[in-house]
Design an enzyme around this catalytic site. Structure first.
Site, short mmCIF file in Angstrom:
data_model
loop_
_atom_site.label_atom_id
_atom_site.label_comp_id
_atom_site.label_asym_id
_atom_site.label_seq_id
_atom_site.Cartn_x
_atom_site.Cartn_y
_atom_site.Cartn_z
N HIS A 135 0.86 -1.20 0.00
CA HIS A 135 0.00 0.00 0.00
C HIS A 135 0.89 1.25 0.00
O HIS A 135 1.90 1.29 0.69
CB HIS A 135 -0.87 -0.03 1.26
CG HIS A 135 -1.90 1.05 1.32
ND1 HIS A 135 -1.62 2.35 1.67
CD2 HIS A 135 -3.23 1.02 1.06
CE1 HIS A 135 -2.73 3.07 1.63
NE2 HIS A 135 -3.72 2.29 1.25
N CYS A 181 -3.87 2.42 -4.43
CA CYS A 181 -4.79 3.23 -3.64
C CYS A 181 -4.93 4.58 -4.34
O CYS A 181 -4.02 5.42 -4.30
CB CYS A 181 -4.28 3.40 -2.21
SG CYS A 181 -5.39 4.45 -1.23
N HIS A 210 -7.86 0.26 -3.97
CA HIS A 210 -8.69 1.11 -3.12
C HIS A 210 -9.18 2.26 -3.99
O HIS A 210 -8.36 2.97 -4.57
CB HIS A 210 -7.86 1.75 -2.00
CG HIS A 210 -7.42 0.81 -0.93
ND1 HIS A 210 -6.61 1.20 0.11
CD2 HIS A 210 -7.70 -0.50 -0.72
CE1 HIS A 210 -6.41 0.17 0.92
NE2 HIS A 210 -7.04 -0.87 0.44
N ASP A 264 -12.99 2.94 -0.86
CA ASP A 264 -12.13 3.31 0.26
C ASP A 264 -12.70 4.57 0.90
O ASP A 264 -12.88 5.58 0.23
CB ASP A 264 -10.73 3.59 -0.27
CG ASP A 264 -9.71 3.67 0.84
OD1 ASP A 264 -10.00 3.21 1.96
OD2 ASP A 264 -8.61 4.20 0.60
N HIS A 265 -12.95 4.49 2.16
CA HIS A 265 -13.48 5.61 2.93
C HIS A 265 -14.79 6.11 2.31
O HIS A 265 -15.17 5.76 1.21
CB HIS A 265 -12.50 6.79 3.02
CG HIS A 265 -11.16 6.39 3.53
ND1 HIS A 265 -10.10 7.25 3.59
CD2 HIS A 265 -10.69 5.21 4.00
CE1 HIS A 265 -9.05 6.62 4.08
NE2 HIS A 265 -9.39 5.39 4.33
N TYR A 319 -14.85 4.92 7.73
CA TYR A 319 -15.43 3.60 7.48
C TYR A 319 -16.86 3.47 7.97
O TYR A 319 -17.27 2.43 8.47
CB TYR A 319 -14.52 2.51 8.08
CG TYR A 319 -13.22 2.40 7.32
CD1 TYR A 319 -13.14 1.62 6.17
CD2 TYR A 319 -12.09 3.13 7.69
CE1 TYR A 319 -11.96 1.53 5.44
CE2 TYR A 319 -10.92 3.06 6.97
CZ TYR A 319 -10.86 2.25 5.84
OH TYR A 319 -9.71 2.17 5.11
C1 DNO Z 1 -6.65 3.64 5.53
C2 DNO Z 1 -5.99 2.50 4.98
C3 DNO Z 1 -4.64 2.19 5.57
C4 DNO Z 1 -4.16 0.90 4.99
C5 DNO Z 1 -2.81 0.49 5.40
C6 DNO Z 1 -2.39 -0.67 4.55
O1 DNO Z 1 -7.79 3.81 5.40
O2 DNO Z 1 -5.95 2.56 3.60
O3 DNO Z 1 -4.73 2.04 6.95
O4 DNO Z 1 -5.01 -0.11 5.41
O5 DNO Z 1 -1.92 1.52 5.30
O6 DNO Z 1 -1.42 -1.40 5.18
#
Ligand code: DNO
Length: 424
Positions: free
Chosen positions: A260, A298, A325, A378-379, A395
Site C-alpha cells: 500500500h 490506492c 482502493h 475506500d473511505h 469507514y
Molecule cells: C486507511 C488504509 C490504511 C491501509 C494500510 C495498509 O484507510 O488505507 O490504513 O489499510 O496503510 O497497510
C-alpha cells in the site's frame, strides 16, 4: 404496510441474480473493509451494500505476533456464514524492527511470512501491507464540512506543521518546511484553543482505524528519534531485504503481496517514506521481480500528489496490481487535500476503472487464474444519520455504500454489451 395488504407467500428478491438485466456480475470484485465482530458496520450490512467479499485482518492481534491458524479459520467461517468471502488481508502489520533493520527484524520477518503461509493455506492469498514508519495513514480533521452537508476527512498541511513544530516541538523540525510555511504554522498554532490542540493531537497521533500504531506525545517523540539514522535509502534497503526473504515464500504458497502506498504520499515528521510515487513503485517492483511482489493501487493516497497519473500507473504496473482502493481527493497546492466524493475529485475515476477493466481482460485472455482484481470503496463521508453514530473514521456505512454504488454504476456502464466493448 397498508392494512389488508398481504405479502405473497414467497417474496421475490429484488437483487435476484437470475435476470441479467438486473444485476450482472461484472467488473472488479466488489469488496468491503470490515474491522471484525466489533465493527459497527456488520457483515449483514455489507451484504446489503451489495459487496461480494470482505477485506479484513485479525485486528485484535496486531503487534507482529503470528495469528493462529484456528483463529484465521474461525474468522473465515464467520464471514462465509454471512454469505461473503474473505478475499484480501489488510493488513499484516510490519513490525518496526523490519523498517529499522534491527536485530529483531529476522524474527518478525519470519512471523510475517508464517502468517502469510497460514492465510494462504486457507485460500486467502492477497496480502496487503504498508511500509510507513511511525505513523500509518494520517489526517488532521475527521469531520470537515463538505458543501452538501456531509462531513469528510481532511489533511491540512498548515495544521500538520503547526502540530509538528509548535505543539510536538520536534527537534530540528523547522528544516523540513519552507520559511513561509513555518510562519503560517506559527500563526495557526497560536490561534488554537486547548481543546482544539487536544483534538488535533489525537487525530494525528492516536492512530486511525487499521493502524497498529498509536502514540502519545512522549512516545511519538521517541519513535521519531529511533529513525534518526534511517534515511530514504536506508528504509528502501530494509524494505528490499524484507522482500527478498518473503517473496520466495509467497511464491511457494501462492500468496500475492500488495504494498500500500504512503498516505499522504510524502514525508511526515521528517521521516523517510519511499512508497509514494511511480518511480518508487518501479524501484520496489524491480528490486524483486516476481508477480508475488505486487502493489495495492490506492487511488486516494497516490492521487494526493499531482505528479501521480493514476490511469497511467494502472497501465504501467497493471500485472502487478493485486488489490485496489477507490476513493478520490480534492488537492490544494500546499499538499492539503480533502477526501471528496468518489467520482468528484482530482482523480479521473472513470479512466482508472477503464484501465483496470482492460487489465482484467488482458489477464483473462492470458489465462491468469487471478484475473479478477478485488477493489473496495475506500473511505466515505459521514452522511445522514451516520453523523450521529459511533463509526470508524472513514469507514461509516452510508458514505461507502454511496461510493460503492457509484463505482458499480461506472463498471456496469463500461462493461455494458450495448457499448460493444464488454469487459470482464
Ligand atoms: C486507511 C488504509 C490504511 C491501509 C494500510 C495498509 O484507510 O488505507 O490504513 O489499510 O496503510 O497497510
Amino acid at each position: 404496510m397498508p392494512e389488508g395488504m398481504k405479502l405473497p407467500a414467497e417474496m421475490p428478491d429484488s437483487t435476484a441474480d437470475a435476470s441479467p438485466h438486473v444485476v450482472r456480475d461484472i467488473g472488479l470484485e466488489q469488496a468491503w473493509r470490515w474491522y471484525g465482530p466489533s465493527d459497527p458496520v456488520t457483515l449483514a450490512d455489507i451484504r446489503q451494500a451489495g459487496a461480494q467479499a470482505v477485506v479484513t485482518a485479525l485486528h485484535e492481534t496486531y503487534d507482529g505476533r503470528p495469528w493462529a491458524s484456528d483463529a484465521i479459520a474461525t474468522r473465515k467461517s464467520l464471514i462465509e456464514q454471512a454469505g461473503l468471502t474473505w478475499s484480501v488481508v489488510e493488513s499484516i502489520p510490519i513490525h518496526p524492527s523490519i523498517k529499522l533493520g534491527t536485530d529483531e527484524a529476522a524474527t518478525y520477518t519470519d512471523h510475517f511470512a508464517v502468517m502469510m503461509e497460514r492465510l494462504a493455506e486457507q485460500g486467502i492469498q492477497t496480502i496487503c501491507y504498508n511500509f510507513m514508519p511511525v505513523v500509518d495513514w494520517t489526517r488532521t480533521d475527521l469531520r470537515y464540512p463538505m458543501r452538501n452537508g456531509g462531513l469528510t476527512l481532511r489533511f491540512d498541511a498548515i495544521d500538520f506543521a503547526a502540530y509538528d513544530l509548535f505543539i510536538l516541538q520536534r527537534a530540528g523540525g523547522q528544516a523540513d518546511y519552507s520559511p513561509a510555511m513555518v510562519e503560517k504554522a506559527k500563526r495557526r498554532a497560536a490561534a488554537l484553543s486547548d481543546d482544539a490542540i487536544t483534538t488535533l493531537e489525537t487525530t494525528i497521533i492516536a492512530g486511525l482505524p487499521g493502524s497498529e500504531l498509536s502514540h502519545s506525545r512522549e512516545s511519538i517523540r521517541q519513535k521519531i528519534a529511533d529513525f534518526a539514522a534511517i534515511d530514504d535509502a536506508a528504509i528502501f534497503a530494509n524494505l528490499t531485504n524484507f522482500l527478498r526473504e518473503v517473496v520466495p515464500r509467497a511464491e511457494a504458497c501462492g500468496a500475492r503481496l500488495c504494498l500500500h502506498p504512503d498516505d499522504p504520499p510524502f514525508s511526515l515528521f521528517g521521516l523517510p517514506r519511499v512508497v509514494s510515487t511511480e518511480a518508487d513503485y518501479r524501484a520496489i517492483l524491480d528490486s524483486v521481480p516476481s508477480p508475488a511482489n505486487g502493489m495495492t493501487l490506492c487511488a486516494g493516497s497516490l492521487g494526493s500528489r499531482a505528479d501521480n497519473d493514476l490511469p497511467a500507473m494502472v497501465r504501467t504496473f497493471g500485472d502487478r496490481i493485486h488489490f485496489v482502493h477507490l476513493r478520490n481527493v480534492a488537492r490544494e497546492p500546499d499538499g492539503s487535500f480533502i477526501e471528496s466524493d468518489h467520482l468528484g475529485g482530482d482523480v479521473d475515476m472513470v479512466a482508472v476503472l477503464a484501465a483496470l477493466l482492460a487489465e482484467q481482460n488482458k489477464r483473462r485472455s492470458a489465462g491468469r487464474a487471478d484475473w479478477r482484481i478485488p477493489m473496495r470503496p475506500d473511505h466515505g463521508p459521514l452522511l445522514l444519520d451516520d453523523q450521529t453514530k459511533t463509526t470508524n473514521p472513514g469507514y461509516s456505512a452510508i458514505g461507502r455504500l454511496k461510493g460503492l454504488a457509484e463505482l458499480r454504476g461506472i463498471m456496469t456502464t463500461l462493461t455494458h454489451p450495448s457499448l460493444g466493448q464488454e469487459h470482464a
